[in-house]
Design an enzyme around this catalytic site. Structure first.
Site, PDB file in Angstrom:
ATOM      1  N   ASP A  12      27.038  11.670   0.316  1.00 44.47           N
ATOM      2  CA  ASP A  12      26.726  11.722  -0.439  1.00 44.47           C
ATOM      3  C   ASP A  12      26.445  13.385  -1.425  1.00 44.47           C
ATOM      4  O   ASP A  12      25.616  13.542  -1.669  1.00 44.47           O
ATOM      5  CB  ASP A  12      27.643  10.537  -0.660  1.00 44.47           C
ATOM      6  CG  ASP A  12      28.551  10.545  -1.890  1.00 44.47           C
ATOM      7  OD1 ASP A  12      29.346  11.349  -1.618  1.00 44.47           O
ATOM      8  OD2 ASP A  12      28.447  10.611  -3.097  1.00 44.47           O
ATOM      9  N   ASP A  14      29.015  13.699  -5.133  1.00 40.41           N
ATOM     10  CA  ASP A  14      28.756  12.948  -6.117  1.00 40.41           C
ATOM     11  C   ASP A  14      28.416  11.721  -7.013  1.00 40.41           C
ATOM     12  O   ASP A  14      29.262  11.436  -5.798  1.00 40.41           O
ATOM     13  CB  ASP A  14      30.546  13.559  -6.290  1.00 40.41           C
ATOM     14  CG  ASP A  14      31.573  14.714  -6.550  1.00 40.41           C
ATOM     15  OD1 ASP A  14      31.629  15.406  -7.663  1.00 40.41           O
ATOM     16  OD2 ASP A  14      32.136  15.113  -5.959  1.00 40.41           O
ATOM     17  N   ASP A 179      25.597   7.087  -2.602  1.00 37.78           N
ATOM     18  CA  ASP A 179      25.541   5.873  -4.877  1.00 37.78           C
ATOM     19  C   ASP A 179      26.878   4.851  -4.396  1.00 37.78           C
ATOM     20  O   ASP A 179      26.858   4.606  -5.840  1.00 37.78           O
ATOM     21  CB  ASP A 179      25.727   6.822  -5.138  1.00 37.78           C
ATOM     22  CG  ASP A 179      27.065   7.446  -5.577  1.00 37.78           C
ATOM     23  OD1 ASP A 179      27.647   7.302  -6.400  1.00 37.78           O
ATOM     24  OD2 ASP A 179      27.424   8.132  -4.686  1.00 37.78           O
TER      25      ASP A 179
END
Length: 224
Positions: A12, A14, A179
């Protein structure tokens, strides 16, 4: 790399590779201020990150106008506001974002091991490229799948599956690193292992509750 070697590692963006929330918040508030709307807080923006920048903007406008997501989505002035945001975010990219600890050196080490690397993000392609370029990360990746690269985005597994197909790697030989619960669900939908970092943007919820395969403290754990 770990007791089990992976041939492909997908990330991922961000909250996983790069701390981008401060400059996203700046761009959102630049836009809201120009339209004489109430600004939003960093905490709000942190909780809205995950489904793509346009969705985040709609949530911010909805908060400022006290409107539902659907009302903002159908509003006549949304395209114009989105165009203003686009200009501000392009200007803000790289101004207050930074790599998380060990990201660059770990990515370089993985490449030296012959492991394929990819980004799979819900951020729109023009912003993804701007952020990667601002931090000189683009050359380290073999493929970048943004939120508008394919007809669907995370948690649909198409982005991960496209990487598996391109590099001819079986799901059991791939790893997804993220995250958020979106990342965990996406990896599960694709049948690949998923490790998560605890410092990103998980809509304000503890990441361990998503039941990933591993919670790692930082990127250096990818090389242990």
């Amino acid at each position: 790399m770990t007791s089990r070697r992976f041939d492909l590692v997908m990330f991922d963006l961000d909250g996983t590779l790069i701390e981008t929330a401060p400059e996203i918040c700046d761009a959102v508030n630049d836009t809201l201020k120009l339209h004489e709307l109430q600004g939003v807080t960093q905490q709000q923006v942190d909780r809205w990150i995950g489904h793509g920048t346009r969705t985040l903007l709609i949530q911010a406008i909805g908060f400022a106008r006290d409107q539902t997501f659907e009302q903002v989505q159908c509003s006549a002035d949304l395209p114009q506001i989105a165009a203003v945001f686009d200009r501000h975010y392009q200007q803000r990219c790289g101004t207050r974002s930074h790599l998380y600890p060990h990201v660059r050196e770990v990515l370089q080490a993985l490449r030296e091991q012959g492991i394929r690397l990819a980004v799979v993000t819900n951020k729109e392609g023009r912003y993804t490229q701007a952020v990667l370029d601002a931090h000189a990360l683009a050359p380290l990746f073999d493929r970048v799948v943004s939120g508008d690269t394919l007809p669907t985005k995370k948690p649909d597994p198409a982005g991960i599956q496209s990487c598996l197909t391109q590099f001819d790697v079986g799901a059991e030989r791939a790893l997804f690193v993220g995250d958020s619960s979106i990342d965990v669900t996406t990896a599960r939908n694709a049948g690949v292992p998923v490790w998560v970092l605890p410092y990103g943007y998980n809509m304000g919820q503890p990441i361990a509750a998503c039941q990933p395969d591993r919670v790692i403290p930082d990127f250096s754990a990818l090389l242990v």
